[in-house]
Each structure stands twice: as C-alpha cells, then as structure tokens.
Motif scaffolding. Sequence first.
Motif, short mmCIF file in Angstrom:
data_model
loop_
_atom_site.label_atom_id
_atom_site.label_comp_id
_atom_site.label_asym_id
_atom_site.label_seq_id
_atom_site.Cartn_x
_atom_site.Cartn_y
_atom_site.Cartn_z
N ASP A 236 -26.73 16.14 -44.63
CA ASP A 236 -26.82 15.12 -43.60
C ASP A 236 -28.11 15.21 -42.80
N GLU A 239 -30.60 12.56 -43.37
CA GLU A 239 -30.46 11.23 -42.77
C GLU A 239 -31.65 10.89 -41.90
N TYR A 257 -33.71 22.75 -39.22
CA TYR A 257 -34.31 23.20 -37.97
C TYR A 257 -35.83 23.32 -38.04
N HIS A 276 -38.32 20.30 -33.98
CA HIS A 276 -37.24 20.80 -34.82
C HIS A 276 -35.87 20.43 -34.29
N SER A 277 -35.77 20.14 -32.99
CA SER A 277 -34.46 19.78 -32.44
C SER A 277 -34.26 18.27 -32.33
N ARG A 279 -33.22 14.59 -32.88
CA ARG A 279 -32.09 13.93 -33.51
C ARG A 279 -32.30 12.42 -33.41
N TRP A 280 -31.84 11.71 -34.42
CA TRP A 280 -31.90 10.26 -34.47
C TRP A 280 -33.31 9.73 -34.20
N GLY A 294 -31.47 12.44 -29.34
CA GLY A 294 -30.56 13.57 -29.37
C GLY A 294 -31.12 14.75 -28.61
N ASP A 295 -32.38 14.98 -28.79
CA ASP A 295 -33.06 16.05 -28.08
C ASP A 295 -33.71 15.53 -26.81
N ASN A 318 -28.31 14.33 -24.09
CA ASN A 318 -27.72 14.15 -25.40
C ASN A 318 -27.32 12.70 -25.66
N GLN A 320 -25.48 10.27 -29.07
CA GLN A 320 -24.99 10.21 -30.44
C GLN A 320 -25.42 8.91 -31.10
N THR A 321 -26.28 8.19 -30.47
CA THR A 321 -26.61 6.85 -30.94
C THR A 321 -28.12 6.70 -31.07
N SER A 322 -28.54 6.15 -32.18
CA SER A 322 -29.97 5.94 -32.37
C SER A 322 -30.52 5.04 -31.28
#
Lengths: 501, 190
Positions: A236, A239, A257, A276-277, A279-280, A294-295, A318, A320-322
């Motif tokens: 994943d 993605e 990572y 490295h952290s 997200r999306w 995300g980061d 944080n 959870q959504t792009s």
Amino acid sequence: MSERRPIEFSDSLIEQALGREPDSAVAAQTFDRILAAIADRPQRRPGLRQMVVSAVAPRPRITLGWVALVALLIGVLLAVAVLSGGPRQRPVVLGVLPTAATTIQPTVIPRATDELRPSLPADCLTLPADAVQATSPGGSLAAAAPRPVGSPSNGLIAYATRSAILTYDLATGTRRQVATLRPPAALGLGQLTWSPDGRRLLFAGGTDLFWCDLMVTNADGSGVALLARLGLDRRDTAETIVWSPDGRSLLYNDGHYADYVVLTIGGSSRPLDGTHSCRWPTWSPDGSRIACVGDGSIITVASGESVALNLNPSGWGNSQTSPVWAADSQSITFLGEGGLDASTAYRIGIDGTILSSVGLPGSSDWTTDLDLSPDGSRVLAGSCPVTCGAEDFQVVPIDGSPAVSLGRGFRAVWSDDGSMVAISNADGIIVADAKDGTTQVAVRAASAQVVSWSPDQRQLLYSLANGQLWTVPAAGGEATLIDEGPVSAGSGGVAWQPLWP
Amino acid sequence: MTSVAATIDSLTPALVERARSGDRAAFEALISGRVVRLMRLATSILLHDADAGDAVQDSCVRAWVELPRLRDPAQFDAWLWRIVINACRTTLRRRHRTAVREIAMDHATGSVDTPGPGPGMSENISEVEVVRLSFARLDPDRRAILILHHVEGRSVAEIAAVLGIPEGTAKWRLHAARQELGRALKVERR
C-alpha cells in the motif's frame, strides 16, 4: 426460532470478550521488524529547513514600538531599493526560512537491462529479468521513450489480470495486451496509473506482498521500461506514486519510510529530503509544490524547502484524506482530525497560514473513509449505523450549507467533475446527483462494485464478485463486458485513461 | 484490572529523553514493554493480526522518527497510542479504498456482511463469542474507545489525553459506544 435469554451486559463480560491477547508470534515478529526498521532510520529534527506554523502558538502583541520599528525598516528598505535602481524582482516567500545549501546530485535513470537487475533488496522476490515484455514490434526495454505514443482514441481502459496488463478501447471494442507476465504466476501486476495526458501507463510488478518494479509503457504497449526498483515491504505504500500535472515527472517512494523521489521521465531522479513521513502527497496544479497532509507539510519541488503544518498541540496535523489544491496553486483544502475528534476542514496557504478552519457538524459519526470533492468544496462522508454492512452516504459542503443525503451503500465514488456520486449497494449501482440527492439506477447486479467513472462522466466501470469487469452508461443502459477476468480490481489494478488532446 | 498509568515504568521519562536524543537502545526499551498492548489495541480495531502488526510497526517507526518533535515527554504514551489509532484508521481507509468487497448473495435480501453467524447460529454459542461478534459490528472508533477503557483500563481522563479530546467528549463517546454495543448485542441475539 426460540427466544434466547438476554445477555447480561456487564463490564466483566466485555473485558472477557475483548481482552484477548494478540498472537504472540506476530507480536514478536512485529517487535523484531520495528528494531530492524529503526536501525538505519534517522530521527527527524526541526532545523532551518522548516518553519513550524502552529495554530496554537501565541501571536506577538503589536505595540506602537513595533509599529514604529517596522515603519522605520520599511523606510530604510525603500530607500535602499530606490538607490539601487528599483525593487528587486525576486519574490518574497513568507513563512519559509532559508534552506541550508544542499547539493542534490541527480541520478540518471539507466536503461533497464538485465545487468542492472541484481541489485535487489534481499527480502524482495522480484519479477524475473524477462518477466515483462512489450508486445509491440521492437518494444524492447527502452528507458522511457522520449516521444510517447497516444492511443488510437480516448477511452482506453487499462486493467490487470493475474498474468497480463491489457487495454480495452471502448469505442472500437479492441483489446490489446500491453505486458505479459511469464511463469511463475505467483507474481502479480497492478498499481496502474495513467499519466495526466493519457499517453503513458505506469504499473508495478511484484508478489502478493511486495511491489518490486516500477514500470512504464506507452499507451500502445511500446517502450516498456523499468523506471525504478521499489523495494517496498508493503504494497500500500506504493499508493503514493503520483504523476506531476504535466505528466513528465513522477513522485514515488522507493522504500518503506524512505524519502520520496522525484523522477523526470527520460531524465534524472532526485530525493526530496525529509519527506519520509509524507502521506497522501498531492501535486499542485502548477507542478511547483507537493502537499503532504498526513505529515502536514508543503514542499517546494525545485528547492526541497518545506513548511510544516502543525495544527494541534500534540504536534500532529493528521489527516486521512488527500488534500485538494486551489486552482491557483496558492492554497490547499483538507480535512484534519485529532484522534476520534470531529473533522475540521482547513484551508491553508502555501506559507502555512491557516486561512480558514470550519468544524464539520455531525462528523464525529462519520466513518474514516472521507473524500473531498474534486474542487475541495464538499465532503463525501458515510455514517455507519449499528449494522455496519452499509453506510449512509451524504455530501457535506464545507461552507456550512445543509448536507445532501445520497442513500445507503458499500462504496461511493465522486465523478471527476464532482457533479455526481456512484454508489454500490445491495442491488447494484445507483448514481446520485451531488447537489439535490436525486438518484437513478445505473445497473442492477447484486455484487456490482463501482470502480471508477469514465473521464467524460458518461460511463461507469464496475466489477463483479466473479472477477468480471464491465462498463455501463451512468444514466443506465446496456452494459458491456470488458473482460471475463478475474481482473485485479483491487490494488489499483484498473484505470481509465484520462482524456488527452 | 490495573490502571495503565500505574504500570508505566518509572524510567519512562528518562528513556524518552534518551530516545529523543537518538539512543536506539532506550527506544527499544520503551517499545519492548508496550508492543503487546499496542498489538492488542490494533488487533481489536482492525480484527486482523497481520494488519495490526503492520500498523504497530508503522507507528513505532514513525514514533522513533518523530520523537524529537514530541514537546512533552510525559505525554509519550498518549502520543504513541494516538499514533497507533490513527495508523489503524489509515489502514482501514486503505483497505476500504483498494479492496474489492465480496458481497454475499444474502445482501440481496437485506442482510449485512459483517462477521457473524446471523440467523440460525448455534444455540450453544457462548455469551463471550456473541459479545465478540457484536463488537465486530461496531465502527472502528467505537471499538477503540471500548478497548481503551475496558481492556486497557484507562480512565476517562487518560482516554481524553490519548484521543486529544475533552474529558466530557470522551465520557460521552464511551457512553455512546457502550450503547451501540448493547444494540449490536440485541441484533446478534435475534
């Protein structure tokens, strides 16, 4: 059926039922994996590269002394500017401190040859050297053909079966095998992603657990090339492979990572330090920046400078959504959250300034799978009653306007223009108008799962539980069988080609 | 049931400080005593051992990387638990996004696809098992708050700290989760 004795609903019963110990072997393996993973992981330390913009940081008080000092400084700067022949042309970037000088050595992506393949991660069961081959004449592994070839017409559907990647031309009914996977068939293909101009198709090869090779091909199957070795220890993570808006570059993560890499097709690659952290990640429309909500950071691609978005006292912004970029590339909209707290829609400038934040009423009851509309103005949310087999979907404007109820189902997908939502339910697929919630049945098939919309919003792509892939007009009508399958509809195994000029 | 706060090693603050400065051995010591509890939390939310392992691994590595940014070392546990819960939610989101849900034929008659025997289940199924099946019907967020309270023994104040919400909100959500579990129990026993 006889009436059962009611259960005595007590704390001790709950504790007995839920207090199961996790599998000790899995726990031990997890601990070992953690130690192995941090062995070579540097910690992230605040430095000159970032300026933390905090929503809770106290603001300096503005006093007459400050005003006078600022006025004096402005006067001095103006005088210097006039004396030096006019204002400087260099734009002032607010909120970003100067980046320490960093030399990024470009890495030229070599042509994919068998000799380059032995550099595998030890734990990655990769494709055999000759696993992927072009089917077009002369389709040897040529690193990212400089002149991509378009498809005969718009509307190709790319999909992966267990052993091949195929395209289907909806206009002509023509099926073409783009890449084949030779035995052993334990390996798989997936993560299909069209470039924004619809001329190149990206895909990954690997096992059920790992993506190993990042490949690209022209839409007609020519120019298959190995772009990178991924070495991911979880599928994943792949993605996060995203194209730049101009279709000339890719952003991907080549290891768990690891920092992200920007790769220019036919050119070079370079790491984006400190990502490295991320997200999306989402590329801005002008291609200059990448937002990682995300980061919580916005990264300037050219310089590697980043602005951290620090939105709550715990230090986590944080989401959870792009995120969704504004059309002018000057701000992003995203849904922030803190633990189980209600969602808040943020609009944040590229310098980290919070331009607006709106708490979304009722969001504490939403499930985790939220999606912003393509223009970032509305949220597609589902709430889950006691029986969580289906969700009640609704469209919630982030300007506080009343929500629009769409109906119940298992999965909901925005159309590309944000005007409609397709919902898979127990009977088939319905299409709901996102503005007024009116619905119509697109197809009746008990196991139909909507996969995507066509780029012109006229067709729906859906799969059945038996692995077949179909299309049907969104307004209802005759369905077309694309492939008997089984098609890998999950893991990004299906993608509809964007419209291209 | 003992309070988690009471079980936290008194060496934790010192270990956090050492780990913040890059001492991997200190971080290993911090994690070694917590990984089973983190796994229990993640498994309860995700209902899948391997996914839980991945979520805990993700979270601990991320905690290691981000530890220098933790402002208050005393909040290490609340911070780490919150990371795990968010990682679980991310896993669920990805699972939802990429997985093709196979819908049983009985969906056509209006039943649901949550785990559980449903109509016709064995008469001798234990009450504990019914509670587990009912728990699986809950929203992941509800599962999390029930685990934090009933399995980990966290107080409302500790739950509020972990979730980053006011105590009143935590109390209300815990109450709502218990109510929902009660409703799910009724459904399971039909």
